[in-house]
Design a protein around this motif. Sequence first.
Motif, PDB file in Angstrom:
ATOM      1  N   ASN A 198       0.836  -1.402  -0.013  1.00  0.00           N
ATOM      2  CA  ASN A 198       0.081   0.068   0.257  1.00  0.00           C
ATOM      3  C   ASN A 198       0.862   1.236  -0.107  1.00  0.00           C
ATOM      4  OD1 ASN A 198      -2.648   1.189   0.450  1.00  0.00           O
ATOM      5  ND2 ASN A 198      -1.459   2.087   2.423  1.00  0.00           N
ATOM      6  N   GLU A 229      -4.654  -6.172   3.088  1.00  0.00           N
ATOM      7  CA  GLU A 229      -4.453  -5.272   2.106  1.00  0.00           C
ATOM      8  C   GLU A 229      -5.511  -5.655   1.143  1.00  0.00           C
ATOM      9  OE1 GLU A 229      -3.583  -2.818  -0.730  1.00  0.00           O
ATOM     10  OE2 GLU A 229      -3.133  -4.942  -1.201  1.00  0.00           O
ATOM     11  N   PRO A 230      -6.345  -4.681   0.691  1.00  0.00           N
ATOM     12  CA  PRO A 230      -7.488  -5.104   0.027  1.00  0.00           C
ATOM     13  C   PRO A 230      -7.146  -4.811  -1.366  1.00  0.00           C
ATOM     14  CG  PRO A 230      -8.092  -3.378   1.720  1.00  0.00           C
ATOM     15  CD  PRO A 230      -6.702  -3.504   1.770  1.00  0.00           C
ATOM     16  N   GLY A 231      -6.118  -4.062  -1.884  1.00  0.00           N
ATOM     17  CA  GLY A 231      -6.070  -3.539  -3.426  1.00  0.00           C
ATOM     18  C   GLY A 231      -5.610  -4.993  -4.247  1.00  0.00           C
ATOM     19  N   GLY A 270      -8.415   5.326  -2.589  1.00  0.00           N
ATOM     20  CA  GLY A 270      -7.846   4.339  -1.779  1.00  0.00           C
ATOM     21  C   GLY A 270      -7.449   3.193  -2.897  1.00  0.00           C
ATOM     22  N   ASN A 271      -7.339   1.997  -2.470  1.00  0.00           N
ATOM     23  CA  ASN A 271      -6.744   0.953  -3.383  1.00  0.00           C
ATOM     24  C   ASN A 271      -5.509   1.298  -4.117  1.00  0.00           C
ATOM     25  OD1 ASN A 271      -7.784  -0.703  -6.258  1.00  0.00           O
ATOM     26  ND2 ASN A 271      -8.386  -1.770  -4.237  1.00  0.00           N
ATOM     27  N   LEU A 298     -13.349  -5.898   5.234  1.00  0.00           N
ATOM     28  CA  LEU A 298     -12.922  -4.473   5.812  1.00  0.00           C
ATOM     29  C   LEU A 298     -13.586  -4.231   7.277  1.00  0.00           C
ATOM     30  CD1 LEU A 298     -13.094  -2.285   2.673  1.00  0.00           C
ATOM     31  CD2 LEU A 298     -10.990  -3.048   3.750  1.00  0.00           C
ATOM     32  N   ARG A 333     -10.003   4.710   3.737  1.00  0.00           N
ATOM     33  CA  ARG A 333      -9.903   4.949   2.238  1.00  0.00           C
ATOM     34  C   ARG A 333     -10.405   3.974   1.450  1.00  0.00           C
ATOM     35  NH1 ARG A 333      -4.706   6.901   3.719  1.00  0.00           N
ATOM     36  NH2 ARG A 333      -3.708   5.240   3.035  1.00  0.00           N
ATOM     37  N   GLU A 334     -10.444   2.886   1.684  1.00  0.00           N
ATOM     38  CA  GLU A 334     -10.823   1.767   0.850  1.00  0.00           C
ATOM     39  C   GLU A 334     -12.204   1.483   1.059  1.00  0.00           C
ATOM     40  OE1 GLU A 334      -9.791  -1.405  -1.729  1.00  0.00           O
ATOM     41  OE2 GLU A 334      -8.405  -0.043  -0.865  1.00  0.00           O
ATOM     42  N   SER A 335     -12.834   1.771   2.171  1.00  0.00           N
ATOM     43  CA  SER A 335     -14.184   1.617   2.519  1.00  0.00           C
ATOM     44  C   SER A 335     -15.432   2.103   1.363  1.00  0.00           C
ATOM     45  CB  SER A 335     -14.712   2.065   3.837  1.00  0.00           C
ATOM     46  OG  SER A 335     -14.661   3.438   3.964  1.00  0.00           O
ATOM     47  N   LEU A 387     -15.294   1.936  -1.854  1.00  0.00           N
ATOM     48  CA  LEU A 387     -14.739   1.554  -3.129  1.00  0.00           C
ATOM     49  C   LEU A 387     -15.765   0.436  -3.566  1.00  0.00           C
ATOM     50  CD1 LEU A 387     -13.180   1.171  -5.665  1.00  0.00           C
ATOM     51  CD2 LEU A 387     -11.930  -0.547  -4.404  1.00  0.00           C
TER      52      LEU A 387
END
Length: 515
Positions: A30, A94-96, A227-228, A274, A381-383, A385
């Motif tokens: 990230n 790590e979601p990306g 994010g991502n 998440l 930040r990811e939430s 997406l």
Amino acid sequence: MGGAEILASLRELGTAAGSAEAREHGRLANAHPPVLRTADRFGLRIDEVEFHPSWHWMLRTGVGLGLAGAAWTSDEPDAHLRRAAGFVAWTGIEPGHACPMTMTYAAVPALAADPAQAARWTALLASATYDPGLREPTGKAGLLAGMGMTEKQGGSDVRTNSTVATARSSGDYTLRGHKWFTSAPMNDLFFVLAQAPGGLSCFVVPRVRPDGSRNAVRIVRLKDKLGNRSNASAELEFEDAHAVRLGEEGRGVRTIIEMVAATRLDCVLGSAALMRRAVAEASWHAAHRSAFGSVLIEKPAMSGVIADLALESEGATMLALRLAHSVDRRTDPHEIALRRIALPLAKFWVCKRTPPVCVEAMECMGGNGYVEESGMPLLVRESPLNSIWEGSGNVNALDVLRAATRSPDAVQAWRDEVALAGAAALDAAAESVVDELRAAAADPVTGEGRARRIAARMAVVLQGSLLARHSTSYVADAFLASRVEVGDRGVFGALPPSVGPTDTAAIVRRALPHP
């Protein structure tokens, strides 16, 4: 759902997901976003994206654990449920990097539209081997897939796509046009919509042609996203790119819809992941932080917030896993009908609930949660997406209304599923929602304005039924009291008085990660 065998098979994955090594690789992936290299040192066009070694570590491990396309060729009776549970446990780190695995998982069912293409690509997409680099795809040990649907003039309205497909005498096509948002441009294959002579059609576009030369797929730029960040989302242009049609001309949306459905499932799973990590971080902090004379988690105000967050997380996880369980029974008429309506309503509600869960969990950690080292800013930040990806909130809420109008068996399947809990409050809530559905169908002008409330209510009632059947009584009772019986809710930490201190403490203990 599932059993001890699935839990035993996930032991290796769970150990890896909980390791300091995985957390550090997730942090580095990230912290070091991908870099676009359009040309080599001689000025020759290469259109490659460089990733940090930790990105490759995360993908190599995730694909090796069966989180890409492996479930589709597995002999296990609950392969999709197993994969879903692993996906929730693993991608919260790590979601990306989940995006390439999701796209690959979702590509396999779309191939059913063309037996020849399915025979060519399925085994490679289902491989548990991560084989990065641009090479002729049939010579690789495993493949990753992507999708190119949206264009800048249409967005979700893909029927306005302007990319043109021209047929060649050899039977393949060339594509000319652009795609506004294509994730993971270093993947091996892309499923793309373009206008053929017979109408909007679906095509398989490899990054490398069968003769080993680079396909004419140009990466214009990488998107600078909220994010991502570890994942490269790109704007592409096709300059007479080689493509092979998938399915019939003019049936592109119908062909790619299977990929969209599977991707929506992973949106729900990813959002549940998440939430799960956010609650774990917040509860762990509160259990080990002393302030104002005692440990934070013993304070009624903090305990109430974490219990409320934990209910939201468990409801989301239960619904996500139930949908994955349905894929394992994808030929069952009840499951087909249930997925038709439960998937968009889950996509709408679970993904939309994730940002407030992550923000509230961050607040539980105070200033410590606001700094990057805590990991919470990544989650915040990811939430948003997954609520945007594969159809934003309105798209999915309206899809619920369409399913209810066009497929009465879908509404009945939802009602039958809710009724399995045998709870009077759930049955009454279900009847109320169906009445609102009828009213919306009778007046389409005002009905569209009710879509979001209907989708949300249907999701909550279904979550309540699942928790009543599969969770502990104190979790199910608290969920019904705070979400089903009271209707619309405001902030977290406002559980009704009927959820007493004993149940609140039990819910908090259940949410705490085990040391």
